[in-house]
Design a protein around this motif. Sequence first.
Motif, PDB file in Angstrom:
ATOM      1  N   ALA A   1      21.106 -15.730  -1.230  1.00 35.30           N
ATOM      2  CA  ALA A   1      20.701 -14.740  -0.225  1.00 35.30           C
ATOM      3  C   ALA A   1      19.944 -13.635  -0.945  1.00 35.30           C
ATOM      4  N   PHE A   2      19.114 -12.929  -0.202  1.00 35.57           N
ATOM      5  CA  PHE A   2      18.446 -11.771  -0.802  1.00 35.57           C
ATOM      6  C   PHE A   2      18.141 -10.730   0.260  1.00 35.57           C
ATOM      7  N   VAL A   3      17.903  -9.519  -0.217  1.00 33.76           N
ATOM      8  CA  VAL A   3      17.442  -8.446   0.654  1.00 33.76           C
ATOM      9  C   VAL A   3      16.292  -7.733  -0.046  1.00 33.76           C
ATOM     10  N   ILE A   4      15.245  -7.445   0.719  1.00 31.99           N
ATOM     11  CA  ILE A   4      14.142  -6.600   0.257  1.00 31.99           C
ATOM     12  C   ILE A   4      14.205  -5.312   1.060  1.00 31.99           C
ATOM     13  N   HIS A   5      14.268  -4.191   0.378  1.00 33.35           N
ATOM     14  CA  HIS A   5      14.328  -2.890   1.061  1.00 33.35           C
ATOM     15  C   HIS A   5      13.165  -2.031   0.596  1.00 33.35           C
ATOM     16  N   TRP A   6      12.401  -1.506   1.559  1.00 31.03           N
ATOM     17  CA  TRP A   6      11.271  -0.634   1.249  1.00 31.03           C
ATOM     18  C   TRP A   6      11.584   0.778   1.743  1.00 31.03           C
ATOM     19  N   LYS A   7      11.858   1.678   0.805  1.00 25.03           N
ATOM     20  CA  LYS A   7      12.193   3.051   1.180  1.00 25.03           C
ATOM     21  C   LYS A   7      11.020   3.741   1.858  1.00 25.03           C
ATOM     22  N   SER A   8       9.797   3.417   1.419  1.00 26.98           N
ATOM     23  CA  SER A   8       8.622   4.069   1.985  1.00 26.98           C
ATOM     24  C   SER A   8       8.427   3.722   3.457  1.00 26.98           C
ATOM     25  N   LEU A   9       8.775   2.492   3.833  1.00 30.58           N
ATOM     26  CA  LEU A   9       8.612   2.050   5.218  1.00 30.58           C
ATOM     27  C   LEU A   9       9.898   2.203   6.030  1.00 30.58           C
ATOM     28  N   ARG A  10      10.999   2.422   5.341  1.00 29.47           N
ATOM     29  CA  ARG A  10      12.325   2.466   5.983  1.00 29.47           C
ATOM     30  C   ARG A  10      12.601   1.151   6.725  1.00 29.47           C
ATOM     31  N   ARG A  11      12.357   0.056   6.008  1.00 30.58           N
ATOM     32  CA  ARG A  11      12.579  -1.273   6.569  1.00 30.58           C
ATOM     33  C   ARG A  11      13.222  -2.176   5.524  1.00 30.58           C
ATOM     34  N   GLN A  12      13.846  -3.244   6.004  1.00 31.43           N
ATOM     35  CA  GLN A  12      14.354  -4.244   5.086  1.00 31.43           C
ATOM     36  C   GLN A  12      14.362  -5.612   5.759  1.00 31.43           C
ATOM     37  N   ILE A  13      14.339  -6.634   4.905  1.00 29.00           N
ATOM     38  CA  ILE A  13      14.453  -8.030   5.343  1.00 29.00           C
ATOM     39  C   ILE A  13      15.613  -8.663   4.583  1.00 29.00           C
TER      40      ILE A  13
ATOM     41  N   THR B   1       0.809  -1.224   0.000  1.00 27.42           N
ATOM     42  CA  THR B   1       0.000   0.000   0.000  1.00 27.42           C
ATOM     43  C   THR B   1       0.840   1.270   0.000  1.00 27.42           C
ATOM     44  N   SER B   2       2.140   1.151   0.287  1.00 28.04           N
ATOM     45  CA  SER B   2       2.955   2.365   0.433  1.00 28.04           C
ATOM     46  C   SER B   2       4.074   2.490  -0.603  1.00 28.04           C
ATOM     47  N   GLU B   3       4.514   1.355  -1.163  1.00 30.94           N
ATOM     48  CA  GLU B   3       5.640   1.390  -2.099  1.00 30.94           C
ATOM     49  C   GLU B   3       5.101   1.653  -3.503  1.00 30.94           C
ATOM     50  N   PRO B   4       5.589   2.693  -4.196  1.00 29.05           N
ATOM     51  CA  PRO B   4       5.000   3.068  -5.485  1.00 29.05           C
ATOM     52  C   PRO B   4       5.203   2.044  -6.590  1.00 29.05           C
ATOM     53  N   ASN B   5       6.326   1.328  -6.569  1.00 32.21           N
ATOM     54  CA  ASN B   5       6.601   0.364  -7.638  1.00 32.21           C
ATOM     55  C   ASN B   5       7.251  -0.898  -7.079  1.00 32.21           C
ATOM     56  N   ASP B   6       6.785  -2.043  -7.555  1.00 31.62           N
ATOM     57  CA  ASP B   6       7.457  -3.322  -7.296  1.00 31.62           C
ATOM     58  C   ASP B   6       7.786  -3.548  -5.822  1.00 31.62           C
ATOM     59  N   HIS B   7       6.759  -3.603  -4.992  1.00 34.57           N
ATOM     60  CA  HIS B   7       6.991  -3.825  -3.561  1.00 34.57           C
ATOM     61  C   HIS B   7       7.541  -5.214  -3.270  1.00 34.57           C
ATOM     62  N   THR B   8       7.508  -6.121  -4.270  1.00 31.00           N
ATOM     63  CA  THR B   8       8.046  -7.472  -4.098  1.00 31.00           C
ATOM     64  C   THR B   8       9.478  -7.596  -4.626  1.00 31.00           C
ATOM     65  N   ALA B   9      10.069  -6.499  -5.093  1.00 28.28           N
ATOM     66  CA  ALA B   9      11.411  -6.556  -5.667  1.00 28.28           C
ATOM     67  C   ALA B   9      12.448  -6.904  -4.600  1.00 28.28           C
ATOM     68  N   MET B  10      13.324  -7.842  -4.923  1.00 27.09           N
ATOM     69  CA  MET B  10      14.375  -8.209  -3.984  1.00 27.09           C
ATOM     70  C   MET B  10      15.687  -8.381  -4.738  1.00 27.09           C
TER      71      MET B  10
END
Length: 203
Positions: free
Chosen positions: A86-98, A26-35
């Motif tokens: 390995a992978f990382v998902i980073h969401w700039k809108s939430l300021r979080r990553q996994i 709901t917050s990431e403008p593009n490709d919220h599943t990008a890793m």
Amino acid sequence: MADREGIFAGDDPFAIARSWLAEAETSEPNDHTAMALATVDGDGMPDTRMVLLKDIDGNGLDGSFVFYTNYESAKGAQITATGKAAFVIHWKSLRRQIRVRGTVTREDGEQADAYYASRALQSRLGAWASKQSHPLESRAALVAAAAKQGVIHGTNPRRPPFWGGFRITPVQMEFWADGAFRLHDRFRWDKQETAWSVTRLSP
């Protein structure tokens, strides 16, 4: 852990991951599943590229993350050789990553067939046409190859035998959230035989 509250609360890292992914939708403008997916080649040289997460399956110790690709691509060959990624998902809108590190197996059955069938027709034909990661003469040659596959396979192509899913089963996961003055919150989950152990890390 007493101070693992709010967005970090819970005993199942996959539940936390699903919750964060839903927020990002709901917050990431593009490709919220990008890793960013990391692998290594035969010489141990690291390689990284963006892919799209398609499923978070399972819970507890049995969960995994699934994405799809051409098995004959560079990443496909590297994963097949090592069985690890390995992978990382980073969401700039939430300021979080996994961050995730784990072992990898193929998702090459009905689930892969169902996902392939859900894609747009041109994407399905493109999977047949593209020799991913291999040299390409021109874009026109790629378009022509896709058109040729349309003639061969029609409007209901089956999934190519060289295209399918990879399932990453974590041995370690990390959840990170931005904190004021760079005092970030980090929690690392390590897979044990019967449970996950959780450790707070310094930023």
